[in-house]
Design a protein around this motif. Structure first.
Motif, PDB file in Angstrom:
ATOM      1  N   SER A  62       4.729  54.225  59.245  1.00  0.00           N
ATOM      2  CA  SER A  62       5.864  54.700  60.047  1.00  0.00           C
ATOM      3  C   SER A  62       6.224  53.778  61.204  1.00  0.00           C
ATOM      4  CB  SER A  62       5.571  56.106  60.583  1.00  0.00           C
ATOM      5  OG  SER A  62       4.411  56.095  61.408  1.00  0.00           O
ATOM      6  N   THR A  63       5.355  52.832  61.545  1.00  0.00           N
ATOM      7  CA  THR A  63       5.638  51.886  62.632  1.00  0.00           C
ATOM      8  C   THR A  63       5.355  50.464  62.151  1.00  0.00           C
ATOM      9  OG1 THR A  63       3.387  51.888  63.524  1.00  0.00           O
ATOM     10  CG2 THR A  63       4.894  53.615  64.326  1.00  0.00           C
ATOM     11  N   GLN A  64       5.899  49.515  62.881  1.00  0.00           N
ATOM     12  CA  GLN A  64       5.644  48.120  62.526  1.00  0.00           C
ATOM     13  C   GLN A  64       4.149  47.809  62.591  1.00  0.00           C
ATOM     14  OE1 GLN A  64       6.641  44.722  65.242  1.00  0.00           O
ATOM     15  NE2 GLN A  64       8.022  44.122  63.563  1.00  0.00           N
ATOM     16  N   GLU A  65       3.480  48.322  63.595  1.00  0.00           N
ATOM     17  CA  GLU A  65       2.047  48.077  63.735  1.00  0.00           C
ATOM     18  C   GLU A  65       1.277  48.648  62.546  1.00  0.00           C
ATOM     19  OE1 GLU A  65       4.037  49.321  66.051  1.00  0.00           O
ATOM     20  OE2 GLU A  65       4.072  47.629  67.452  1.00  0.00           O
ATOM     21  N   ALA A  66       1.673  49.834  62.105  1.00  0.00           N
ATOM     22  CA  ALA A  66       0.997  50.458  60.969  1.00  0.00           C
ATOM     23  C   ALA A  66       1.251  49.674  59.681  1.00  0.00           C
ATOM     24  CB  ALA A  66       1.472  51.905  60.807  1.00  0.00           C
ATOM     25  N   ARG A  67       2.486  49.205  59.509  1.00  0.00           N
ATOM     26  CA  ARG A  67       2.806  48.428  58.301  1.00  0.00           C
ATOM     27  C   ARG A  67       2.021  47.120  58.273  1.00  0.00           C
ATOM     28  NH1 ARG A  67       7.761  50.738  59.642  1.00  0.00           N
ATOM     29  NH2 ARG A  67       8.520  48.878  60.752  1.00  0.00           N
ATOM     30  N   ARG A  68       1.923  46.473  59.414  1.00  0.00           N
ATOM     31  CA  ARG A  68       1.161  45.222  59.463  1.00  0.00           C
ATOM     32  C   ARG A  68      -0.325  45.468  59.210  1.00  0.00           C
ATOM     33  NH1 ARG A  68       3.960  41.634  64.395  1.00  0.00           N
ATOM     34  NH2 ARG A  68       6.002  41.409  63.337  1.00  0.00           N
ATOM     35  N   ALA A  69      -0.841  46.563  59.714  1.00  0.00           N
ATOM     36  CA  ALA A  69      -2.242  46.898  59.444  1.00  0.00           C
ATOM     37  C   ALA A  69      -2.450  47.175  57.960  1.00  0.00           C
ATOM     38  CB  ALA A  69      -2.648  48.120  60.273  1.00  0.00           C
ATOM     39  N   ALA A  70      -1.451  47.800  57.320  1.00  0.00           N
ATOM     40  CA  ALA A  70      -1.568  48.155  55.900  1.00  0.00           C
ATOM     41  C   ALA A  70      -1.603  46.935  54.996  1.00  0.00           C
ATOM     42  CB  ALA A  70      -0.410  49.067  55.501  1.00  0.00           C
ATOM     43  N   ILE A  71      -1.000  45.808  55.442  1.00  0.00           N
ATOM     44  CA  ILE A  71      -0.962  44.620  54.584  1.00  0.00           C
ATOM     45  C   ILE A  71      -1.964  43.550  55.008  1.00  0.00           C
ATOM     46  CG2 ILE A  71       1.461  45.024  54.011  1.00  0.00           C
ATOM     47  CD1 ILE A  71       2.188  42.691  55.893  1.00  0.00           C
ATOM     48  N   ALA A  72      -2.794  43.841  55.987  1.00  0.00           N
ATOM     49  CA  ALA A  72      -3.702  42.829  56.530  1.00  0.00           C
ATOM     50  C   ALA A  72      -4.607  42.227  55.458  1.00  0.00           C
ATOM     51  CB  ALA A  72      -4.540  43.427  57.658  1.00  0.00           C
ATOM     52  N   GLU A  73      -5.025  43.035  54.489  1.00  0.00           N
ATOM     53  CA  GLU A  73      -5.911  42.546  53.433  1.00  0.00           C
ATOM     54  C   GLU A  73      -5.209  42.517  52.071  1.00  0.00           C
ATOM     55  OE1 GLU A  73      -9.508  44.773  53.402  1.00  0.00           O
ATOM     56  OE2 GLU A  73      -9.954  44.412  55.510  1.00  0.00           O
ATOM     57  N   ALA A  74      -3.902  42.622  52.086  1.00  0.00           N
ATOM     58  CA  ALA A  74      -3.143  42.710  50.838  1.00  0.00           C
ATOM     59  C   ALA A  74      -3.173  41.396  50.068  1.00  0.00           C
ATOM     60  CB  ALA A  74      -1.702  43.104  51.124  1.00  0.00           C
ATOM     61  N   GLU A  75      -3.388  41.516  48.752  1.00  0.00           N
ATOM     62  CA  GLU A  75      -3.238  40.374  47.849  1.00  0.00           C
ATOM     63  C   GLU A  75      -1.936  40.499  47.053  1.00  0.00           C
ATOM     64  OE1 GLU A  75      -7.431  39.270  46.162  1.00  0.00           O
ATOM     65  OE2 GLU A  75      -7.423  41.385  46.738  1.00  0.00           O
ATOM     66  N   ILE A  76      -1.479  41.721  46.907  1.00  0.00           N
ATOM     67  CA  ILE A  76      -0.208  42.009  46.237  1.00  0.00           C
ATOM     68  C   ILE A  76       0.522  43.050  47.076  1.00  0.00           C
ATOM     69  CG2 ILE A  76       0.886  42.928  44.143  1.00  0.00           C
ATOM     70  CD1 ILE A  76      -1.824  42.136  42.745  1.00  0.00           C
ATOM     71  N   ILE A  77       1.821  42.870  47.248  1.00  0.00           N
ATOM     72  CA  ILE A  77       2.643  43.876  47.920  1.00  0.00           C
ATOM     73  C   ILE A  77       3.726  44.318  46.947  1.00  0.00           C
ATOM     74  CG2 ILE A  77       4.353  44.286  49.742  1.00  0.00           C
ATOM     75  CD1 ILE A  77       2.753  42.350  51.514  1.00  0.00           C
TER      76      ILE A  77
END
Length: 297
Positions: A183-198
């Motif tokens: 719901s926030t930019q900070e949350a979205r960035r945290a969600a992709i911190a370890e992402a290999e695929i989005i």
């Protein structure tokens, strides 16, 4: 031979013109849409259809289940299947809002990009999925999980709704799907911190992640976006992207038109499979995924 008849059932006010066009182009002799259909009405409609023809002609009658809810569409599919009275049966194909075939195409294209560009597959990959309350994300998350990936549904309005969806997926399919706040930019960035695929499955014309956000995903290998309406859901992923590098050149992009090409072929192929079979068959997004994998090689 009996004429081929397709009954198209939707709980919504309108049946999708896209799906009607696809069914007609696939070659059905007769296509009849039904709208405002409730779950409790499915058994009587199906039994009306099966008892009007001899058991040997059951494969010439098909039911397509539409709508915009993955869970409800799957419930309708199961209600239709349970309404069969052997040897009376018919064909079933479920694809609410075209999302099951879209999700299948999306995951198949990502798998191909991983294979061709990075020499790997989905197993063990962390895959945040934006637009997590939608049907494309629902379908894609199950397929990623079935492939051994770590799917995480991201909720634009918080973690509660996507958490409920993840619980529903666990109940139906026995696979674990994570969930997180977006719901926030900070949350979205945290969600992709370890992402290999989005996977971006959000609404058309809405930018979910910009270039600065993507800098928070240093391990990114592939980003796919089903949004064909500017701005891109993921900045830098063009609608026509088909596995080429973007951003700093490490990650590969898969865009909406590349996904849509496979989606179109998959939906048309499944409609034609209904017409070709001589015994009643039942198709959902897992069947769509198998065909999408064949199409993507």
């Amino acid at each position: 031979m009996a004429r081929s008849i397709l009954h198209m059932l939707s709980p919504l006010k309108h049946m999708s013109p896209f799906d009607i066009n696809m069914a007609v182009d696939a070659g059905f002799d007769v296509v009849i849409p039904y709208t405002g259909v409730g779950l409790d009405e499915i058994p009587s409609l199906v039994q009306d259809a099966i008892f009007s023809r001899a058991p040997g002609e059951g494969s010439r009658t098909s039911v397509f289940i539409a709508g915009k809810s993955g869970g409800l569409a799957l419930d309708m599919h199961e209600a239709a299947r349970k309404a069969f009275v052997p040897p009376f049966a018919l064909n079933l194909f479920t694809d609410p809002a075209g999302a099951f075939t879209t999700g299948a195409a999306m995951v198949a294209k990502v798998k191909a990009a991983l294979r061709d560009g990075h020499g790997g597959d989905l197993a063990g990959r962390r895959v945040p999925i934006f637009g997590g309350t939608g049907v494309v994300a629902y379908c894609a998350s199950v397929l990623v999980a079935l492939e051994g990936g770590k799917a995480v549904l991201i909720g634009y309005d918080g973690a509660k709704r996507v958490g409920d969806i993840a619980d529903d997926i666990k109940r139906r399919f026995g696979v674990d799907v994570g969930h997180a706040d977006g719901s926030t930019q900070e949350a979205r960035r945290a969600a992709i911190a370890e992402a290999e695929i989005i996977l971006a499955c959000g609404r058309a014309g809405v930018n979910i992640l910009d270039a600065a956000d993507l800098a928070a995903a240093p391990r990114l290998l592939v980003a796919a976006d089903v949004n064909a309406v500017p701005p891109a859901g993921v900045e830098g992923v063009g609608a026509m992207a088909n596995g080429e590098p973007f951003g700093d050149g490490t990650a590969l992009a898969v865009g909406a038109l590349a996904i849509g090409n496979v989606k179109y072929k998959t939906e048309l192929g499944l409609f034609r499979r209904l017409l070709a079979t001589d015994k009643p068959i039942s198709l959902d997004f897992r069947d769509a995924y198998k065909l999408a994998l064949e199409i993507t090689g």
